[in-house]
Write a protein that holds these residues in place. Structure first.
Motif, short mmCIF file in Angstrom:
data_model
loop_
_atom_site.label_atom_id
_atom_site.label_comp_id
_atom_site.label_asym_id
_atom_site.label_seq_id
_atom_site.Cartn_x
_atom_site.Cartn_y
_atom_site.Cartn_z
N ARG A 110 10.81 9.56 11.59
CA ARG A 110 10.30 8.26 11.16
C ARG A 110 9.55 7.59 12.31
O ARG A 110 9.96 7.67 13.47
N ARG A 114 6.60 5.13 8.52
CA ARG A 114 6.12 6.39 7.96
C ARG A 114 7.15 7.48 8.26
O ARG A 114 7.82 7.47 9.30
N ASP A 160 -0.05 12.82 10.41
CA ASP A 160 0.81 12.42 9.29
C ASP A 160 1.57 11.12 9.59
O ASP A 160 1.94 10.40 8.65
N ALA A 163 0.16 5.03 11.20
CA ALA A 163 0.62 3.86 10.45
C ALA A 163 -0.52 2.85 10.31
O ALA A 163 -1.06 2.37 11.33
#
Length: 398
Positions: A110, A114, A160, A163
C-alpha cells in the motif's frame, strides 16, 4: 552393338533440353512444382535457423556467466534457512565474484491509498551486479542495510503505485503487512531474463534479513551467482553444487548454467527446423508427382519417335537416359530457381521480423539435393516405361 556406338551424353543432353522446350507450358508447370518445393525447404530451414540464432543471441546477451541454484522440494525435506553467508560461499568457490540468495514472497503493498499485488524479493547487495540492474533514481541495497526497512521498487510497481498522477519517489513510504518500508531506489525497466527466477519490474526488493518482519517463516528460494569472465562454468557449477549439498544436507541442489539452457534451446530449434523441412518436403513430393505426370504424358505422345529411334538402333538405355535427362533438367532448373526464391523469401521474412538473417548450413544442400532426388525418382518410372517399349508395338500404337 558396341558400347561405343550411340549418341553421346552431350547430344542426349541437348535433345532433352530441346524436348522440354517443345513441351511448353507443361514443362513450366512441372518446373514450378519442383521450384515451389525447393523454395519451401530452403525458406523454412533458413527462417527456423534465423529464429533460433536470434533466440540464442538474446539469451547470450542476458549473461552467460550466471549460475542459478534452486532447491526442488519433496515431501519430508528439511526447511531451508532464511539467509545465506555469501562471503563463505565465495571463499569456498573462488571463481564466483558475486553471490545473492533470493527469497520470493507474494504480498499486497500500500502507498498513498493505492494497493498493488507484487512479489517481495529478499536478497543482498550482490543481486544488482549479477543481473545488471540500473536505477532510475536513488540507490540499491548495500551490505549495511540488513537491519533497515529499506526497499527498492521495480519500474512497473512504481507505475502501479502512482497516486493522483504523482509518481512514487525516493523517500516515500510503503506499507507491507504491519511494517512501513522506505523507498531508497527506483529501478529502471529491465528486460525479462528467463535465466533469473525473478521479474524485477514487478518486484519490490528488500534486505533478506528484513523478510522476518513481513513473513513468519522466511526461507531462501534460490541463489544466483556471477562467475569470473574466464571461469569454467561447468567446473564452477560442480564445485558450487558440492559445497551447497554439504551445507544444505537433506535438500536436493540443482545448479543451472546458461550453456545447459542454450543446449536445450539448440535441440528444440533443431527439432523445429526438421519439422519445417518436413513440411517443405511435402510440397516437394507434390512437385515430384507433377514431374511424373509430365513425363508419362511425354512418353505417351512420343511413342512413334521412340519406336523409330529403336528401329534405327537406339538401345533401351539410350531411351532411358534421354527421359531421365529430361527429368534431371526439370529438377535442376526447378531446384536452382526454388533455392533463389527460398533465400529471398527467408531474407525478407527475417528483415520484416526484425531479426538478423542467418544462412542455415544445410538449407541449400537439402533444398537442391532433395529436389534432384525427388524429381529423378519420379522420373525413373516414365523413363523405364519408355525403354521397355517394343519398336513394332510403339510404331503400331502411335
Amino acid at each position: 552393338m558396341d558400347s561405343s556406338h550411340g549418341p553421346s551424353f552431350v547430344q542426349m543432353l541437348a535433345e532433352s533440353i530441346d524436348s522440354l522446350r517443345l513441351l511448353g507450358r507443361r514443362s513450366v508447370l512441372a518446373l514450378l512444382g519442383i521450384a515451389i518445393g525447393s523454395a519451401a525447404i530452403v525458406a523454412l530451414l533458413n527462417i527456423g535457423h534465423s529464429a533460433a540464432e536470434e533466440m540464442m543471441r538474446m539469451f547470450k546477451g542476458m549473461g552467460t556467466d550466471i549460475l542459478v541454484v534452486n532447491f526442488p522440494a519433496k515431501p519430508g525435506d528439511r526447511p531451508l534457512p532464511a539467509t545465506l553467508d555469501t562471503s563463505a560461499v565465495r571463499r569456498n568457490v573462488p571463481a564466483l565474484t558475486y553471490v545473492a540468495p533470493i527469497s520470493l514472497n507474494g504480498m499486497t503493498v500500500r502507498h498513498a491509498g493505492r494497493t498493488a499485488n507484487t512479489t517481495v524479493v529478499g536478497t543482498t547487495s550482490g543481486l544488482r551486479s549479477i543481473i545488471g540492474l540500473r536505477l532510475a533514481s536513488g540507490r540499491f541495497l548495500s551490505d549495511f542495510d540488513h537491519k533497515s526497512t529499506f526497499a527498492v521498487i521495480g519500474a512497473q510497481i512504481a507505475h502501479d503505485l502512482e497516486a493522483n498522477g504523482q509518481p512514487i519517489k525516493v523517500g516515500d513510504r510503503l506499507q507491507m503487512g504491519n511494517y512501513v518500508f522506505e523507498v531508497i531506489g527506483i529501478a529502471q525497466s529491465l528486460q525479462a531474463n528467463s535465466l533469473i527466477p525473478i521479474d524485477v519490474n514487478q518486484s519490490i526488493i528488500i534486505p533478506i534479513e528484513g523478510l522476518r518482519r513481513v513473513h513468519p517463516l522466511p526461507a531462501i528460494s534460490g541463489i544466483v551467482a556471477k562467475a569470473l569472465p574466464l571461469a569454467n562454468l561447468a567446473a564452477t557449477a560442480d564445485i558450487l553444487h558440492r559445497y551447497l549439498a554439504g551445507l544444505f544436507v537433506g535438500r536436493e541442489v540443482n545448479v543451472q548454467i546458461p550453456q545447459q539452457l542454450l543446449d536445450g534451446l539448440k535441440r528444440q530449434s533443431d527439432t523445429f527446423s526438421y519439422l519445417l523441412a518436413g513440411l517443405g518436403g511435402i510440397s516437394l513430393l507434390v512437385g515430384g508427382v507433377g514431374v511424373m505426370n509430365v513425363m508419362l504424358m511425354n512418353v505417351a505422345e512420343r511413342r512413334r519417335e521412340i519406336g523409330l529411334r529403336m528401329a534405327l538402333g537406339a538401345r533401351p538405355r539410350d531411351i532411358r537416359m534421354l527421359f531421365l535427362l529430361e527429368a534431371a533438367n526439370l529438377a535442376l532448373a526447378g531446384a536452382l530457381l526454388g533455392a533463389v526464391f527460398g533465400l529471398a523469401a527467408a531474407y525478407a521474412f527475417t528483415r520484416f521480423s526484425g531479426w538478423t538473417f542467418s544462412l542455415a548450413p544445410l538449407a541449400l544442400p537439402l533444398g537442391i539435393g532433395s529436389s534432384l532426388i525427388i524429381a529423378l525418382f519420379f522420373g525413373l518410372y516414365p523413363a523405364m516405361a519408355a525403354a521397355q517399349l517394343q519398336p513394332v508395338q510403339a510404331l503400331r500404337d502411335a
